[in-house]
Design a protein around this motif. Structure first.
Motif, PDB file in Angstrom:
ATOM      1  N   ALA A 177       0.837  -1.197   0.000  1.00  0.00           N
ATOM      2  CA  ALA A 177       0.000   0.000   0.000  1.00  0.00           C
ATOM      3  C   ALA A 177       0.872   1.247   0.000  1.00  0.00           C
ATOM      4  O   ALA A 177       1.936   1.265   0.623  1.00  0.00           O
ATOM      5  CB  ALA A 177      -0.918   0.005   1.222  1.00  0.00           C
ATOM      6  N   ASP A 207      -0.357  -2.439  -4.697  1.00  0.00           N
ATOM      7  CA  ASP A 207      -1.614  -3.193  -4.675  1.00  0.00           C
ATOM      8  C   ASP A 207      -2.767  -2.291  -4.242  1.00  0.00           C
ATOM      9  O   ASP A 207      -3.909  -2.490  -4.662  1.00  0.00           O
ATOM     10  CB  ASP A 207      -1.503  -4.371  -3.698  1.00  0.00           C
ATOM     11  N   THR A 208      -2.432  -1.309  -3.375  1.00  0.00           N
ATOM     12  CA  THR A 208      -3.445  -0.410  -2.821  1.00  0.00           C
ATOM     13  C   THR A 208      -2.918   1.014  -2.799  1.00  0.00           C
ATOM     14  O   THR A 208      -1.753   1.243  -2.467  1.00  0.00           O
ATOM     15  CB  THR A 208      -3.819  -0.813  -1.374  1.00  0.00           C
ATOM     16  N   ASP A 230      -8.203  -1.264 -13.102  1.00  0.00           N
ATOM     17  CA  ASP A 230      -9.261  -2.063 -12.485  1.00  0.00           C
ATOM     18  C   ASP A 230      -8.770  -2.898 -11.305  1.00  0.00           C
ATOM     19  O   ASP A 230      -9.496  -3.099 -10.331  1.00  0.00           O
ATOM     20  CB  ASP A 230      -9.896  -2.990 -13.528  1.00  0.00           C
ATOM     21  N   GLN A 231      -7.535  -3.374 -11.376  1.00  0.00           N
ATOM     22  CA  GLN A 231      -7.029  -4.260 -10.329  1.00  0.00           C
ATOM     23  C   GLN A 231      -6.530  -3.514  -9.093  1.00  0.00           C
ATOM     24  O   GLN A 231      -6.202  -4.134  -8.074  1.00  0.00           O
ATOM     25  CB  GLN A 231      -5.902  -5.150 -10.874  1.00  0.00           C
ATOM     26  N   LEU A 232      -6.485  -2.184  -9.162  1.00  0.00           N
ATOM     27  CA  LEU A 232      -5.963  -1.398  -8.050  1.00  0.00           C
ATOM     28  C   LEU A 232      -7.043  -1.167  -6.999  1.00  0.00           C
ATOM     29  O   LEU A 232      -8.148  -0.718  -7.313  1.00  0.00           O
ATOM     30  CB  LEU A 232      -5.440  -0.049  -8.557  1.00  0.00           C
ATOM     31  N   CYS A 233      -6.714  -1.459  -5.745  1.00  0.00           N
ATOM     32  CA  CYS A 233      -7.620  -1.176  -4.635  1.00  0.00           C
ATOM     33  C   CYS A 233      -7.353   0.254  -4.148  1.00  0.00           C
ATOM     34  O   CYS A 233      -6.202   0.612  -3.905  1.00  0.00           O
ATOM     35  CB  CYS A 233      -7.386  -2.178  -3.505  1.00  0.00           C
ATOM     36  N   VAL A 234      -8.393   1.070  -4.028  1.00  0.00           N
ATOM     37  CA  VAL A 234      -8.239   2.466  -3.619  1.00  0.00           C
ATOM     38  C   VAL A 234      -8.998   2.696  -2.317  1.00  0.00           C
ATOM     39  O   VAL A 234     -10.187   2.362  -2.200  1.00  0.00           O
ATOM     40  CB  VAL A 234      -8.743   3.432  -4.701  1.00  0.00           C
ATOM     41  N   HIS A 235      -8.297   3.245  -1.342  1.00  0.00           N
ATOM     42  CA  HIS A 235      -8.859   3.535  -0.020  1.00  0.00           C
ATOM     43  C   HIS A 235      -8.876   5.054   0.136  1.00  0.00           C
ATOM     44  O   HIS A 235      -7.834   5.703   0.093  1.00  0.00           O
ATOM     45  CB  HIS A 235      -7.975   2.889   1.056  1.00  0.00           C
TER      46      HIS A 235
END
Length: 245
Positions: free
Chosen positions: A175, A207-208, A225-230
């Protein structure tokens, strides 16, 4: 009159230090230490250094993300395992961290994680400024990692000339923190942010992404699309909006 016997010096080449010499020596050593401390060299003696600028290598962050983030100014000694601390702050606050880091270690270790300090990297500044800011932030973050504080790498850049410096010294994946504060002013700022963000994705492959600040459609379009966003909203802006400003 009888001649006075003078004892020959056993060490004629030895120069005895006067009190003034001692004070000067101590002062020189003190300033030497302060300079080393200010640049973070005292904190990263055992670090593996990456690239031609010798940027300290940081470990990637692979832990769970906290439920909430606060700024460095808001920390206390009690802390919370569910709260993270951001490395985005005024430079004078980060300067205090750099020169008095031991005072922060016990407090920061009580939080879930701490964002790598974000010393300013500004568009238009000489490359030397980016090198200095990146060098210091990595040294401080490295020390905190060694002291047991989980660090989330903070992504920062200016224009393309800064990429080799600003994206050096990181492991791939994990992250990372990215701030959109100040990038929404005009199209020029949009361009520099978008170009740097795309380059960051290529070089770091996170990854994030923990996104701090406002999000816009053109920013969301940068996320694969594969990226996790917080998302983390700026608390100051949030309070202003609640007051209708």
């Amino acid at each position: 009159m009888a001649e006075k016997n003078i004892m020959p010096c056993l060490f004629p080449d030895m120069k005895l230090e006067t009190q003034t010499d001692i004070v000067k020596k101590e002062s020189k050593e003190q300033w030497k230490f302060k300079k080393s401390q200010n640049m973070g060299l005292e904190y990263s003696k055992n670090a593996f250094r990456s690239g031609k600028y010798g940027i300290a290598k940081l470990k990637k962050y692979i832990g769970d993300l906290p439920n909430k983030f606060i700024t460095l100014q808001d920390i206390n000694k009690i802390g919370s395992p569910n709260i993270g601390v951001l490395g985005f702050s005024y430079d004078y606050v980060l300067e205090n961290l750099a020169t008095h880091i031991e005072k922060y270690v016990s407090s920061l270790s009580n939080y879930k994680c701490f964002g790598e300090p974000d010393f300013s990297v500004k568009i238009g500044d000489p490359l030397a400024c980016a090198v200095s800011s990146t060098f210091r932030s990595h040294n401080i973050a490295y020390y905190l990692q060694e002291m047991g504080c989980p660090i989330i790498p903070t992504m920062k850049w200016s224009d393309e000339t800064s990429y080799d410096v600003c994206f050096d010294g990181y492991e791939k994946g994990g992250a990372v923190l990215v701030s959109t504060m100040g990038v929404l002013r005009d199209e020029r700022s949009h361009m520099y942010f978008a170009n740097g963000f795309k380059e960051m994705l290529k070089r770091i492959s996170p990854d994030t992404v923990v996104l701090y600040g406002e999000n816009k459609e053109w920013i969301s379009d940068l996320f694969p699309d594969q990226l996790c966003v917080h998302y983390i909203e700026n608390e100051h802006i949030k309070r202003m909006r609640n007051y209708g400003k």
